[in-house]
Scaffold this motif. Sequence first.
Motif, mmCIF file in Angstrom:
data_model
loop_
_atom_site.group_PDB
_atom_site.id
_atom_site.type_symbol
_atom_site.label_atom_id
_atom_site.label_comp_id
_atom_site.label_asym_id
_atom_site.label_seq_id
_atom_site.Cartn_x
_atom_site.Cartn_y
_atom_site.Cartn_z
ATOM 1 N N LEU A 24 0.842 -1.197 0.000
ATOM 2 C CA LEU A 24 0.000 0.000 0.000
ATOM 3 C C LEU A 24 0.873 1.242 0.000
ATOM 4 O O LEU A 24 1.987 1.239 0.532
ATOM 5 C CB LEU A 24 -0.919 -0.013 1.219
ATOM 6 N N ASP A 25 0.371 2.320 -0.545
ATOM 7 C CA ASP A 25 1.150 3.552 -0.682
ATOM 8 C C ASP A 25 0.878 4.509 0.469
ATOM 9 O O ASP A 25 -0.275 4.801 0.787
ATOM 10 C CB ASP A 25 0.785 4.238 -2.009
ATOM 11 N N ALA A 26 1.956 4.996 1.102
ATOM 12 C CA ALA A 26 1.868 6.027 2.147
ATOM 13 C C ALA A 26 0.932 5.622 3.282
ATOM 14 O O ALA A 26 0.114 6.420 3.756
ATOM 15 C CB ALA A 26 1.430 7.361 1.545
ATOM 16 N N VAL A 27 1.058 4.378 3.727
ATOM 17 C CA VAL A 27 0.248 3.866 4.825
ATOM 18 C C VAL A 27 1.180 3.245 5.855
ATOM 19 O O VAL A 27 2.091 2.491 5.511
ATOM 20 C CB VAL A 27 -0.766 2.818 4.326
ATOM 21 N N ARG A 28 0.974 3.569 7.115
ATOM 22 C CA ARG A 28 1.766 2.989 8.201
ATOM 23 C C ARG A 28 0.855 2.125 9.048
ATOM 24 O O ARG A 28 -0.179 2.592 9.535
ATOM 25 C CB ARG A 28 2.381 4.104 9.048
ATOM 26 N N LEU A 29 1.195 0.845 9.195
ATOM 27 C CA LEU A 29 0.401 -0.105 9.952
ATOM 28 C C LEU A 29 1.160 -0.477 11.230
ATOM 29 O O LEU A 29 2.209 -1.114 11.175
ATOM 30 C CB LEU A 29 0.111 -1.361 9.119
ATOM 31 N N VAL A 30 0.633 -0.058 12.363
ATOM 32 C CA VAL A 30 1.265 -0.305 13.658
ATOM 33 C C VAL A 30 0.544 -1.455 14.347
ATOM 34 O O VAL A 30 -0.667 -1.388 14.576
ATOM 35 C CB VAL A 30 1.203 0.952 14.547
ATOM 36 N N VAL A 31 1.284 -2.508 14.681
ATOM 37 C CA VAL A 31 0.673 -3.700 15.263
ATOM 38 C C VAL A 31 1.165 -3.910 16.689
ATOM 39 O O VAL A 31 2.373 -3.920 16.950
ATOM 40 C CB VAL A 31 0.987 -4.957 14.424
ATOM 41 N N TYR A 32 0.226 -4.078 17.591
ATOM 42 C CA TYR A 32 0.538 -4.464 18.965
ATOM 43 C C TYR A 32 0.016 -5.877 19.177
ATOM 44 O O TYR A 32 -1.172 -6.141 18.958
ATOM 45 C CB TYR A 32 -0.110 -3.506 19.964
ATOM 46 N N ARG A 33 0.876 -6.794 19.587
ATOM 47 C CA ARG A 33 0.466 -8.186 19.790
ATOM 48 C C ARG A 33 -0.061 -8.373 21.214
ATOM 49 O O ARG A 33 0.663 -8.153 22.176
ATOM 50 C CB ARG A 33 1.638 -9.129 19.517
ATOM 51 N N THR A 34 -1.319 -8.746 21.299
ATOM 52 C CA THR A 34 -1.927 -8.969 22.609
ATOM 53 C C THR A 34 -1.619 -10.389 23.102
ATOM 54 O O THR A 34 -1.291 -11.279 22.316
ATOM 55 C CB THR A 34 -3.455 -8.781 22.552
#
Length: 264
Positions: A24-34
Amino acid sequence: MTTVGFLYPGRSAVDDFPRMEILLDAVRLVVYRTDVDEDSYGVDALVRTGAPERLAAGVEELQRSGVEAVVWASAGGSFLYGWEGAHEQTATLARAVGVPASSTSLGFAHAVRELGADRVAVASTYPEHITALLLDFLRAAGVGVAAADSAGLGSAAEAAAWGPDRVREFAVAADRPEADAVLLPDTALHTAGHEVELEEALGKPVLTGNQVTVREGLRLAGRRAWSPRLGRLFARREAPPAPVATWGEGRAWAHSGKRGHRER
């Protein structure tokens, strides 16, 4: 740069998210693992993964990351709460984070509507009794279910071990001619970047857990991203249909009643 946050249970297919970020363009995906105290596709274990205290654990980190929306990236940990319970779950999350929130299960309801699909076939990795609860959720969302296959897996680790060929075989087996789309709800399946291949094999749209989860986060953030590698859900479109109103999006959810559907 649009920043979207995700609460993901464990680590089974968490690597799908950096892959989608690249696609994807210009997208930041921040993941927190529960935390997951028991990797099981049993009712009690899945419900515990979506408990408020589990989701609250990642709130501070997501806030620091400046996320514009948050999605609980679990199908089983959301649809087992039921249609109204899933909205309550994400409303609680939205209040905690201070931004719009949703879940994978609610994302499927929005994605099916966006594609204009009246009836779907469901390729469920879960045991049959869990699959039955998933179908109840979809019907409550107004989604017509043409058919469903259940793989009867016992854990997310088993689903994560499936390669692309196994996922494709399962999707093809679950499909029916009368279905407008095929759903693969489990976010433990590795599917990122394989959606086009699946759609070519089936000749119709395919919605996968992690693909839908990311699309739901971008929808909440007001970002219309597209990618030629992520299937028809991410195809460029003009004026997409209005989404189903959802709690946690800055307005009260109002259920206007189920759409009519036919079942086998």
